[in-house]
Structure formats: C-alpha cells, structure tokens
Enzyme design. Sequence first.
Site, PDB file in Angstrom:
ATOM      1  N   GLU A  19      39.972  23.296   7.400  1.00  0.00           N
ATOM      2  CA  GLU A  19      38.988  22.400   8.021  1.00  0.00           C
ATOM      3  C   GLU A  19      39.458  21.982   9.405  1.00  0.00           C
ATOM      4  O   GLU A  19      40.633  21.653   9.598  1.00  0.00           O
ATOM      5  CB  GLU A  19      38.832  21.168   7.122  1.00  0.00           C
ATOM      6  CG  GLU A  19      37.438  20.658   7.049  1.00  0.00           C
ATOM      7  CD  GLU A  19      36.508  21.640   6.347  1.00  0.00           C
ATOM      8  OE1 GLU A  19      35.810  22.406   7.055  1.00  0.00           O
ATOM      9  OE2 GLU A  19      36.472  21.652   5.113  1.00  0.00           O
ATOM     10  N   HIS A  20      38.531  21.990  10.340  1.00  0.00           N
ATOM     11  CA  HIS A  20      38.823  21.663  11.739  1.00  0.00           C
ATOM     12  C   HIS A  20      39.880  22.611  12.315  1.00  0.00           C
ATOM     13  O   HIS A  20      40.682  22.223  13.171  1.00  0.00           O
ATOM     14  CB  HIS A  20      39.234  20.188  11.902  1.00  0.00           C
ATOM     15  CG  HIS A  20      38.057  19.256  11.729  1.00  0.00           C
ATOM     16  ND1 HIS A  20      37.189  18.979  12.754  1.00  0.00           N
ATOM     17  CD2 HIS A  20      37.590  18.617  10.647  1.00  0.00           C
ATOM     18  CE1 HIS A  20      36.238  18.160  12.298  1.00  0.00           C
ATOM     19  NE2 HIS A  20      36.459  17.923  11.020  1.00  0.00           N
ATOM     20  N   GLY A  91      21.879  17.345   5.758  1.00  0.00           N
ATOM     21  CA  GLY A  91      22.736  16.200   6.093  1.00  0.00           C
ATOM     22  C   GLY A  91      23.859  15.979   5.097  1.00  0.00           C
ATOM     23  O   GLY A  91      24.500  14.934   5.086  1.00  0.00           O
ATOM     24  N   ALA A  92      24.132  16.977   4.253  1.00  0.00           N
ATOM     25  CA  ALA A  92      25.168  16.828   3.232  1.00  0.00           C
ATOM     26  C   ALA A  92      26.446  17.535   3.623  1.00  0.00           C
ATOM     27  O   ALA A  92      27.378  17.642   2.839  1.00  0.00           O
ATOM     28  CB  ALA A  92      24.661  17.366   1.895  1.00  0.00           C
ATOM     29  N   GLY A  93      26.493  18.074   4.855  1.00  0.00           N
ATOM     30  CA  GLY A  93      27.691  18.792   5.283  1.00  0.00           C
ATOM     31  C   GLY A  93      27.774  20.178   4.663  1.00  0.00           C
ATOM     32  O   GLY A  93      28.851  20.753   4.552  1.00  0.00           O
ATOM     33  N   LEU A  94      26.637  20.715   4.246  1.00  0.00           N
ATOM     34  CA  LEU A  94      26.621  22.030   3.586  1.00  0.00           C
ATOM     35  C   LEU A  94      25.981  23.094   4.480  1.00  0.00           C
ATOM     36  O   LEU A  94      25.567  24.150   4.021  1.00  0.00           O
ATOM     37  CB  LEU A  94      25.899  21.926   2.235  1.00  0.00           C
ATOM     38  CG  LEU A  94      26.536  20.912   1.274  1.00  0.00           C
ATOM     39  CD1 LEU A  94      25.710  20.765  -0.001  1.00  0.00           C
ATOM     40  CD2 LEU A  94      27.980  21.288   0.932  1.00  0.00           C
ATOM     41  N   ASP A 141      30.562  27.831  10.208  1.00  0.00           N
ATOM     42  CA  ASP A 141      29.365  27.744   9.366  1.00  0.00           C
ATOM     43  C   ASP A 141      28.514  29.009   9.471  1.00  0.00           C
ATOM     44  O   ASP A 141      28.027  29.544   8.471  1.00  0.00           O
ATOM     45  CB  ASP A 141      28.525  26.521   9.768  1.00  0.00           C
ATOM     46  CG  ASP A 141      29.336  25.242   9.778  1.00  0.00           C
ATOM     47  OD1 ASP A 141      30.378  25.190   9.091  1.00  0.00           O
ATOM     48  OD2 ASP A 141      28.942  24.292  10.477  1.00  0.00           O
TER      49      ASP A 141
HETATM   50  C1  GLA Z   1      31.604  21.451  10.977  1.00  0.00           C
HETATM   51  C2  GLA Z   1      31.479  22.449  12.104  1.00  0.00           C
HETATM   52  C3  GLA Z   1      32.404  23.643  11.881  1.00  0.00           C
HETATM   53  C4  GLA Z   1      33.824  23.200  11.570  1.00  0.00           C
HETATM   54  C5  GLA Z   1      33.829  22.118  10.505  1.00  0.00           C
HETATM   55  C6  GLA Z   1      35.193  21.546  10.270  1.00  0.00           C
HETATM   56  O1  GLA Z   1      31.130  22.005   9.790  1.00  0.00           O
HETATM   57  O2  GLA Z   1      30.155  22.896  12.201  1.00  0.00           O
HETATM   58  O3  GLA Z   1      32.372  24.477  13.017  1.00  0.00           O
HETATM   59  O4  GLA Z   1      34.483  22.767  12.725  1.00  0.00           O
HETATM   60  O5  GLA Z   1      32.950  21.056  10.831  1.00  0.00           O
HETATM   61  O6  GLA Z   1      36.024  22.498   9.710  1.00  0.00           O
END
Ligand code: GLA
Length: 372
Positions: A19-20, A91-94, A141
């Site tokens: 992540e990140h 909006g759920a981070g999916l 993503d």
């Molecule tokens: C969001 C961004 C991705 C990635 C993640 C963190 O989903 O769209 O590009 O940076 O955060 O891993």
Amino acid sequence: MLNRSGTWVAPGRVNLIGEHTDYNGGFCLPIALEHTTRARVRLRSDDEVRFRSTAGDRGGEYAVGVLAAFRAESYDVPGADISVDSDVPIGAGLSSSAALECAIALAINDLVGLGLPRTVLARIAQRAENEFVGAPTGILDQSASLLCTAGHALLLDCRDQSTEQVPFDPAASGLHLLVIDTRAHHQLTDGQYGDRRDECARAARALGLGSLRDAGAADLDLLGDDLLRRRARHVITENQRVLEVVVMLRAGRLGDIGPLLTASHASLRDDYEVSCPELDVAVAAALAAGARGARMTGGGFGGSAIALADSSAAVEEEVRAAFDRHGFAAPDVFEVRPGAGARREPGSTTLDERSGRTTARPTTGPPSTKGH
Ligand code: GLA
C-alpha cells in the site's frame, strides 16, 4: 450498417498488501473483485461523449476523462454513447472509479481497433484520473482491474509495470478473505494523499534517489527529518512484506501470511499515518475474533479493511459489535474471491477489422507479461 458497439465489464479490487508503494515505483499485490462495472459503449460519428448511469450522472467525468486521455496520447478516437451500471461499492476504497475507467478504456481500444496492450490502457485510465478528474493516484487500481486473473493475486512491479500471476485461493486452505467496508469518508482528492506523495518524493531526493524503490533499510539513518524517515520506513518495509507474502503464497503457505498483513496495517497507521479510527477498530476487532491477519486496504482515511480468517461469522460478529460500542455506523462485511480482470461480455459484438463483418468474440482474459 457496421456494428460499432458492445458491452465490457471491469472489476473493482482489493489490494492484499503493498500500500502506498505504487507511486514510489514499488510492489503491490491486488486481487480483482467479482464486483464489476458494466459499460455499454457505442461509437459516435462526432466527438461527443454521452454518459448515462444507473447511479445518475455520477461517473460522467471519468468517461469524458478516458476519451480525453486517449486523445491526449494522440489516438484518434471518436465520441461515444456510454451507459453504465455497477455493483462495485462506491466510496468504499474498492476502486469503483478505476473499474469504470478500465471498462471504457478497453471498450474504446476494442471498438476502434487500437490493439493497445493492457499496461498501456492502464496508463491511459490512470491519466484520466490524474489529469481530468484531478486525483493524483498511482497505477495500482487500473492495473488490478485490467491485469488480474481469477484465482490469482497480481504481483505488480510499478517501476516497469511488469506483472506475475500468483496463485491465491483462500478457500483451498479453508480460509476466508473478508472485506470490511467501514463506510467512513474516503476521498483521495482532499490533499492528504498528495501530501504523502510529496513527502516520499522529498525523502527520495534527500537520499539522492529517483524513487524510494531504490532505498534500503540502511538509508533510513541518513534521513535527518523524523517524518520523512517514518514515511520512507513504511515504503521500504512494505515492499519487503509484499515479496515475503509472494514467497509464502508460492510455497502453498497462504495460512501464514496473516502477521505480514497485520504488520502492514501497523506501518500504515503509525509510520505512514493514513489509517483512521474506524479502520483501526475494524482491524483490532477482526484480530480479536481470531483473524490470522487484517489491514486497511487502498488509500486509507476511511474505506475498507480486509481480514484473513478461519471463520467469517466470528469476525463479522465481533466487528459489528465493536463498531456499535464505538458509536460508528454499521459496517458492511462480505467475503471476496479473486475474480477475473476486465473483459468483453460474451455475446457482445464488434467490427471484425479484416473482413469488415460484424462478429461475436469470446471473452478474453488479460495476458501475463512474465508467465506463471
Ligand atoms: C489509492 C490509489 C492507488 C494507491 C493506493 C494506496 O487506491 O488510487 O494508486 O496509491 O491508494 O496503495
């Protein structure tokens, strides 16, 4: 009359770990969800984009952005009538937005006969999001939506966009991968995401490196600024954790990856500071209920967590009770399996380039650039 239309679907994603790291040239390990966005697309004879969605106007800017991104890359694409429905939670981070972008990007590629590889389509979809929607996100993503395959996690090396398909089948180990949608606010355009990107770029510059991908643990002592050191420590250790998880998965040790998932969460919470109370409570409750590991997934500041568990019921019950105790709105908890990447819907028709006839094409999955 030539048929210039068809239907494409593209999935949302959860990132298992990594992540990140994407905008630091690092490693990610997403799976595609079985939740998809479906786009019916018909090319127009003019330049206009007409967009309709069962969610109202929502998403129109992404559709316009994808067409604009193709043109900005000098591809000659006409306008399109696009109508969309989706079961990817918004909006759920999916990655509901990436699912929409990727369904449209693949549709345009196929209908116009551009023949672009999916890695290039991922960059075009990312450009739509960065330049035309205004969210400074990385390539995770869109790569997940276009390049994942069913039954696998995708090891993505963001330095060169190379990928490997890594077998991932929790059910075969008697395990369940749960998504806990905290329903907490999730908005990547509100500045904090961009701040993290800037901090990583500053840390890399301070080390004389092009990106934190090239930094190792020994470099941390060279960073005088405590904040930059913690940001860099997250990225360096997270890349390492991704590779350790991949080694375990390849060795058939899926059941052992839990502590690495949990360590990733701690790093995102303490060093990278992108978690929030709802995510922390979700992770703590899942672990208290016996989950093997749990972590936030996606950008953070809200959105979803994942948990790897022997019993979904025990985790769901404990997470619900913990949210109730904290006075948080009820979360949505559901099990996910690694689904297929973006594809044309079976039976959907398009122009056959050579014969000029309209033909039905079978659904095709994305290729792997490095094999299994
Ligand atoms: C969001 C961004 C991705 C990635 C993640 C963190 O989903 O769209 O590009 O940076 O955060 O891993």
